[in-house]
Enzyme design. Structure first.
Site, PDB file in Angstrom:
ATOM      1  N   CYS A  28     -17.012 -12.650 -29.274  1.00  0.00           N
ATOM      2  CA  CYS A  28     -18.272 -13.048 -28.624  1.00  0.00           C
ATOM      3  C   CYS A  28     -18.057 -13.476 -27.177  1.00  0.00           C
ATOM      4  CB  CYS A  28     -18.962 -14.151 -29.418  1.00  0.00           C
ATOM      5  SG  CYS A  28     -17.947 -15.604 -29.751  1.00  0.00           S
ATOM      6  N   HIS A  81     -18.781 -20.217 -31.000  1.00  0.00           N
ATOM      7  CA  HIS A  81     -19.637 -19.057 -30.765  1.00  0.00           C
ATOM      8  C   HIS A  81     -20.053 -19.097 -29.300  1.00  0.00           C
ATOM      9  CE1 HIS A  81     -22.021 -15.647 -31.708  1.00  0.00           C
ATOM     10  NE2 HIS A  81     -23.200 -16.252 -31.611  1.00  0.00           N
ATOM     11  N   ASP A  97     -27.997 -13.520 -28.000  1.00  0.00           N
ATOM     12  CA  ASP A  97     -26.940 -13.661 -28.998  1.00  0.00           C
ATOM     13  C   ASP A  97     -26.796 -12.315 -29.693  1.00  0.00           C
ATOM     14  OD1 ASP A  97     -25.241 -14.215 -31.067  1.00  0.00           O
ATOM     15  OD2 ASP A  97     -26.465 -15.801 -31.967  1.00  0.00           O
TER      16      ASP A  97
END
Length: 204
Positions: A28, A81, A97
């Protein structure tokens, strides 16, 4: 919520559609770096309106709901994250996201409500913190040799992205400085959930 929907319909995304974004599962931090790079190169919005947001805590155990990795109503417990925050000059903020089942991009307040819920119902050791770094600073300073994605035998836990590792003139690996929620370390500013919402929500 109606205001969120109205603002979202008028908003032109800063990114290509989700399926056209650069994406590697479990990377990520690099996915968001590539998204910042895209925004910089396309000039639709000023880069200074955008931020990389690292979400973690001291224990590196944070629940996030509405993630593709966990269909249904339960949260995923990530060690960290990363999402992109666009604080639009139109007064509405959006979260990008690439791992969520929520819209992409998603109005800030909708995302917070659905994905983070409330700290009130979460044991203190799982409460999330947020390191918010300006996108230009993230592009300039972030580096990862991807060593965190190898097991003790040197095998990849997940296939690495197809492009070269991101590095700077000063560093080949500083990911831990971004994941750390120690405000004395790294770049950007560190917030609790309530501070993060108060700082960036259109409702304040």
């Amino acid at each position: 919520m109606e205001g969120d929907v109205a603002a979202a319909t008028l908003y032109q995304p800063a990114s290509p559609p989700r399926d056209a974004c650069v994406y590697s599962s479990c990377y990520c931090e690099e996915n968001i770096w590539k998204l910042c790079e895209y925004i910089k190169n396309h000039n639709q919005y000023p880069l200074e309106e955008c931020y990389a947001v690292f979400i973690s805590n001291e224990r590196k155990m944070i629940p996030i709901w509405k993630q593709q990795a966990r269909p249904g109503n339960g949260p995923v417990i990530w060690d960290y994250h990363v999402v992109l925050l666009h604080v639009s000059s139109g007064g509405q903020s959006f979260i990008y996201d690439l791992d969520t089942v929520l819209p992409f991009p998603c109005p800030f307040d909708t995302y917070v409500e659905e994905a983070f819920k409330s700290d009130d119902d979460i044991h203190p050791q799982f409460r999330r913190k947020f390191r918010v770094i300006r996108a230009d600073s993230y592009l300039k300073n972030f580096a990862s040799d991807r060593s965190h994605m190898k097991d003790s035998s040197g095998n990849w836990r997940e296939p690495p992205p197809p492009y070269p590792c991101i590095e700077t003139g000063d560093s080949k690996m500083n990911l831990n400085d971004f994941i750390s929620m120690d405000p004395e370390v790294g770049w950007g500013a560190v917030y609790t959930l309530s501070e993060f919402v108060h700082r960036f929500s259109s409702n304040y």
